[in-house]
Write a protein that holds these residues in place. Structure first.
Motif: not given
Length: 239
Positions: A84, A143-144, A146-148, A150-151, A219, A222-223, A226
């Protein structure tokens, strides 16, 4: 954690340079093709960490490295948190590089265009692509990704890279479906973009800074969540 982060970065060092070179070339081509600096720079900010994430995850399954790694004096928690940390570091570094590249492209285009709207490369100049817009595009793309991540990272931690690619699209579709079901046409992100454009036009830099700080903090939260989930999944994984 630091050991695993450095391990990932050292393993991918040569590939990162190759990825960056390729993505910079693609970004410059996109800037010229779309006649805007913002779009190409966003692509650079997104492509490098995206490619890094799946490249380094794919290397875990080569030559039994993932199993051998567990025999080293590092815990599973450190393995996950190191991954991470390395992804986050690549995202941050790529965002800075993308912003600097965008500013350089816009400055060169401005010098060539000479302030003439019909001149060659006028669409890439600073008049059409102010520094705030360049920075915002790179940050939004980061950020997009980073969110991806996180999934994707918890799935990779639980199933490995090969199996995770089967589940990741399903999870993304489910998240989008739930989001549409909850918000319908009233998507908060669109309101944020509208407000951001208004504040930039009015020069309300305090409001812009507060909005950006809030989005980045959300963000990162959320990370971090995750990462907590990925640690739990990896600790329960059987090899």
């Amino acid at each position: 954690m630091k050991t695993m982060m450095l391990s990932d970065l050292l393993v991918a060092r040569s590939m990162l340079l190759q990825m960056l070179s390729i993505c910079v070339f693609v970004g410059l081509v996109m800037c010229y093709a779309m006649d805007t600096t913002v779009g190409g720079i966003a692509a650079v900010a997104a492509m490098v960490p995206f490619m890094y994430l799946f490249t380094i995850a794919g290397m875990d399954e080569q030559n039994g490295w993932e199993r051998f790694r567990l025999t080293l004096p590092v815990s599973r928690r450190q393995v996950v948190l190191g991954r991470y940390a390395s992804v986050l570091l690549v995202v941050l570094a790529t965002t800075v590089v993308a912003i600097l590249l965008g500013l350089a492209v816009a400055a060169v285009a401005s010098a060539i265009a000479g302030g003439q709207p019909d001149a060659p490369l006028a669409g890439l100049a600073l008049d059409a692509n102010p520094p705030a817009a360049i920075a915002a595009s790179a940050l939004a793309a980061a950020l997009v990704i980073l969110m991806g991540a996180s999934v994707a990272l918890p799935l990779i931690a639980r199933f490995g890279m090969t199996k995770a690619t089967r589940f990741a699209p399903l999870v993304v579709v489910l998240v989008l479906a739930v989001g549409v079901g909850l918000f319908g046409e009233s998507i908060p992100a669109l309101d944020l973009v509208t407000n951001l454009n208004t504040w930039l036009a009015d020069g309300s830099w305090g409001a812009v800074a507060a909005l950006v700080a809030g989005v980045v903090a959300g963000a990162l939260a959320v990370y971090a969540a995750s990462a907590f989930v990925a640690v739990k999944l990896y600790e329960q994984r059987a090899f």
